[in-house]
Design an enzyme around this catalytic site. Sequence first.
Site, PDB file in Angstrom:
ATOM      1  CG  HIS A 110      42.415  44.103  43.734  1.00  0.00           C
ATOM      2  ND1 HIS A 110      42.372  45.406  44.135  1.00  0.00           N
ATOM      3  CD2 HIS A 110      42.611  44.139  42.391  1.00  0.00           C
ATOM      4  CE1 HIS A 110      42.504  46.202  43.092  1.00  0.00           C
ATOM      5  NE2 HIS A 110      42.663  45.456  42.016  1.00  0.00           N
TER       6      HIS A 110
ATOM      7  NE  ARG B 259      34.235  39.913  54.019  1.00  0.00           N
ATOM      8  CZ  ARG B 259      34.418  40.759  53.011  1.00  0.00           C
ATOM      9  NH1 ARG B 259      33.404  41.134  52.269  1.00  0.00           N
ATOM     10  NH2 ARG B 259      35.624  41.244  52.759  1.00  0.00           N
TER      11      ARG B 259
END
Length: 449
Positions: free
Chosen positions: A235, A291
């Site tokens: 990940h 973000r």
Amino acid sequence: MFGKVLIANRGEIALRVHRACREMGIRTVAVHSTADADAMHVRLADEAICIGPPSATDSYLNIPAIISAAEIAQADAIHPGYGFLSENARFAEIVEKHKIVWIGPDPEHIRKMGDKVEAKRTAAMLGLPLVPGSDGPVTSNEEALQVASEIGYPVLVKAASGGGGRGMKVIPDAASLPGLIAQAKAEAKAAFGDDTVYIEKYLSEPRHIEFQVFGDGKGGAVHMGERDCSLQRRHQKVLEEAPSPALNAETRAEMGEIVRQAVAKLKYRGAGTMEFLYEDGKFYFIEMNTRLQVEHPVTEAVTGIDLVREQIRVAAGLPLSVTQEQIRFEGHAIECRINAEDPATFSPSPGRVTDFHAPGGLHVRVDSALYDGYRIPPYYDSLIAKLIVYGANRNDALMRLRRALEEFVIHGPKTTIPLHQALIEDPEFIDGEYSIKWLERWLAKRAAG
Ligand code: MV4
């Protein structure tokens, strides 16, 4: 426009934000831990304030210390970068309560998207395509079994507060469902303090394709195309590119328009990323990040837009500097994330940089806070540099990347440069034929010799 911005981050992204501010005539305030007193962002900023000891919990995540620093320095706004407090809705609210401008989305949007079940519900309402699955959280084994038999095995159980793959389990059949759901709930409870889970059809070989979006907070919105981030290990993204080798201009425009309308309807403010899985020519929304992302430079390369500048503009109440019609996607960009890690074992390799030479030349960008003699502290993320190359097409970008990696010198710590050098010689990578499973398989083959 703001007179002074506090940068609540460190490393290459603190430098990236500082550069955008400077180019807009804005003064900067660096905050830093005691371990970062000699960091590049501290050297370059107009002012620097120490906010705590090395541990991020006591410094870069220390909300009272950062708010105090902003008040002492009389900063007009705070840019959080990525990671740390960037997706902390409570921090965003506290910043605003102190009459400091938050350079980011409305805290309510951050909160909504932080809950993956809520994010999917919102995405469905906005008309985004979803992975088939439970309508909200699953609250009993009976309900889970019912949903799973409707969508068909294998299914995936995911944590509502998750992300980054934590608290996720593949369920192959009905017999193993109760046990695996219990495990997923226990993991989610331990990791996030929330054992809410939901179920999705498990996609076996998708690509991870994400769209960069931007909103002005008043219903104005654009999309800036996609990035293919399928190459990940545990990940963690390793290499990203734009455009995706799997999309054509028509598919991009179609999907881009869908996400643009969603962002407009949300009245979203600032930079965001809509994450999708892409399999057999179909998109499935999974998450939204509220973000700026590590890999934003590949989007900057193919659009020519400064994303941090846009963030600062919309936070100051100015309109986006471009309309959708003005955004042109041209050429191809690839980013390699260079980590201070052993390229074979991935164990961190902090320490003194005895020699540093960044590649240069046309269409080569290096975002890094390293310098000759710098000591990489052991307390933080191991990302030490991003190498971004641009070319007229994917092949030109690849040729340039090969050349730039060859020029790159980082002596002292071990780095993942050799890994990237090997990766970009692989024929399947060169053909752009990879899914989210590809890199881990490639690494396993390599480890086996
Ligand atoms: C999936 C999936 C397959 N099917 N959802 C991993 C983290 C989180 N962001 C979503 N993830 C996945 N969700 C369904 N329905 C496979 C993954 C996944 C993954 C996704 C993107 C990039 C790399 C990945 C590696 C393993 C699993």
